[in-house]
Write a protein that holds these residues in place. Sequence first.
Motif, PDB file in Angstrom:
ATOM      1  N   PHE A  53     100.244  36.460  30.346  1.00  0.00           N
ATOM      2  CA  PHE A  53      98.851  36.785  30.059  1.00  0.00           C
ATOM      3  C   PHE A  53      98.430  38.061  30.777  1.00  0.00           C
ATOM      4  CE2 PHE A  53      94.490  36.601  31.464  1.00  0.00           C
ATOM      5  CZ  PHE A  53      93.856  36.564  30.260  1.00  0.00           C
ATOM      6  N   LEU A  54      98.825  38.204  32.044  1.00  0.00           N
ATOM      7  CA  LEU A  54      98.436  39.419  32.780  1.00  0.00           C
ATOM      8  C   LEU A  54      99.082  40.655  32.169  1.00  0.00           C
ATOM      9  CD1 LEU A  54      98.399  38.326  36.508  1.00  0.00           C
ATOM     10  CD2 LEU A  54      96.498  38.713  34.990  1.00  0.00           C
ATOM     11  N   SER A  55     100.298  40.514  31.625  1.00  0.00           N
ATOM     12  CA  SER A  55     100.930  41.649  30.951  1.00  0.00           C
ATOM     13  C   SER A  55     100.117  42.071  29.734  1.00  0.00           C
ATOM     14  CB  SER A  55     102.348  41.296  30.527  1.00  0.00           C
ATOM     15  OG  SER A  55     103.110  40.956  31.635  1.00  0.00           O
ATOM     16  N   ALA A  56      99.634  41.084  28.980  1.00  0.00           N
ATOM     17  CA  ALA A  56      98.784  41.412  27.828  1.00  0.00           C
ATOM     18  C   ALA A  56      97.520  42.136  28.288  1.00  0.00           C
ATOM     19  CB  ALA A  56      98.431  40.154  27.060  1.00  0.00           C
ATOM     20  N   GLU A  57      96.975  41.709  29.440  1.00  0.00           N
ATOM     21  CA  GLU A  57      95.799  42.401  29.972  1.00  0.00           C
ATOM     22  C   GLU A  57      96.139  43.846  30.343  1.00  0.00           C
ATOM     23  OE1 GLU A  57      92.576  41.089  30.615  1.00  0.00           O
ATOM     24  OE2 GLU A  57      93.308  39.595  29.221  1.00  0.00           O
TER      25      GLU A  57
END
Lengths: 144, 352
Positions: A34-38
Motif C-alpha cells: 500500500f505504501l508503494s502505491a502511495e
Amino acid sequence: MSPATLQNYLLVGAALFALGMVGFLTRRNMILMFLSAEMMLQGVAVNLVAFAKYRGDLGGQALVLFILAVAACEAAIALALILMLYKRRKSLDISAWQELREPDQEPVVDTEPLAAGEAGIDFQHLTPAGAAPARKDAEEVSHV
Amino acid sequence: MDFQVTVFAQAEAARGVWPFLKENGLLLAPPVLSFVALGVLLPRARRSAPLWGVLLAVFALILGAAVLVRTETVFVETLLFYAFAGLALGAGGMMIAQRNPVHAALSFALVVLSTCGLFLLQAAPFLMAATIIVYAGAIVVTFLFVIMLAHQGGASSADQSTREPVLASVAGCVLLASLVILLHRTYDTTPLDQLGAELKKVGDARDEAEVIKLLGDPKQTEFGKFTRPIVEKLREQFSAEGQDEIREEIEAFQKAWNFMNVPRITQKARLLHEAVLAKRQQQGSLALNEVPGKSKTPGHSAPGKLPAQNVAALGRTVFTDYLVPVLLAAVLLLVATIGAIVIAGRRSEELR
C-alpha cells in the motif's frame, strides 16, 4: 520556468513512480504494498505541481488536493481491509491469500521458506527503566 | 484547435537497435544501473544485501544527476532541488529494500517530506503543508500502528523475502528508461540553444568583416556554404503550420546574406533569435501556438506566473472552477469513512 527545469521535476516524478511500481510488485507485506502505491501517487503529484508552475495555472495544484483526498479515502479503506484480512489469517503476508489467484494458475511456493523462529532481524525492545511501581491492594484501587 | 504533440509528430525512420543504443546509451545508463542495484538490494531469504549494490545505487543516482538533470543558473534553487530529489529517490529505494517494515514506513515518511520540499520549490506552500499533515502526520503514523500491532511476534518471513525481484526490476527499468527517453525528446532544447547562440552572434555583428567571419563571404565561397546549416536548421524548427511569417523572415535572412546587406542581416538575425527564444520557451507544450501560462478560463492568474498569494488563489480556483469536484470529494470522504467503519467494525466471529 524553463522546459529544462520542468524536465528535471518530471524525471523525479517518473523515478518515484517506477520505484513505487517495483515495490508494489515485489514486496509481500500488504502495508508496504500500500505504501508503494502511495509513493506512485507522490510521483504523480510532483508532476502535477511542476506543470502548474510551468504553465502558471493553479489547476495542477487543485488536482494534487484531490489526490490528497483520494489518498486519505484509500488509506482508510485499505487500513480496514488489511485489518480484516489480518484478523482472519494472523499474517500480513499477501501470499496467505493465494486462493484468490486465477483458477488455472499454480500457487506460488517459497523456494527457501524461513522456519518459524528463524527471522533475520530482532525487533527493538524498550529497556526497563525506573523502579517497579508498588502494588496496592485490590480493594484500595477499586474505588471507581 | 491546432494540437500538435511533438513526440509523435516527428516521424522516425526505422533504425536498428544498435544505433538507438549508441545514441541514447548515456541516457539509458542511470535507470538501468539503478534498477540493477535495486534488483540486488531487494531482500532475499537468508542473504544480506551486498555492499556493492549500495555503492552501485549511489553511483547511479550521481550519474543521473550529472547526465539527466540540466540545471540553470539559479544556484540556491538548483542546490535545493538536488538535495530534495536525491533524498526522495534514495529514501524511496530504501523503502522498498528494507527488511524491517517499521523502517520502511519511516523511509516513506522521508520520501513524503522531501517531496514536500520539491513542492515548496515549485511555489506550492499550501500543498506542502497539506501533504505533510495528511501523509506524514496521518497515513504513515496510522500504518505504523498497524505494523506494530501485527508484528508483536517479531519479524515475519514475508518481510525477509520478495517475489520475483529480478523480473520486477526489469519491468521498472523498462518503464523508467522509456519515460526518460520520452522526456528527453520532448524537452531537450540543446539544438534550439545552439541555434539561438549562433543567431545572437550574427545579430551583434557590427561590420561586414564580422558577418563574413561568422557566415562566410557570398562572393568567394560556394553558394550558401556557411549560412546553409543555420538556414536549414531554422527551416526545420519552424516547419509547422501557422508559422509562415517566420519562414518568410528566414528567406529574407538568406537573401540579405546573398546581397551582403549588413544592417538587414543583423536585423533579421535578431528577429529570428527572438523567434527561437519564444519557441524554446514553449518547447514541449501540447498546443504549439499557445503561450505557456495563458489560460483560457477566466479567474486565473496572470500569464506565465503563479499568483503570489498561494492559499488565497488556490482557494479561489478550487471553489470556483473545481466546485463540483470538491463536493464530490467531500461525498467520497464520507462514503469512505462509512465504508471503513463497516468493514473494520465487524466482529471477528461473524467473519468465520
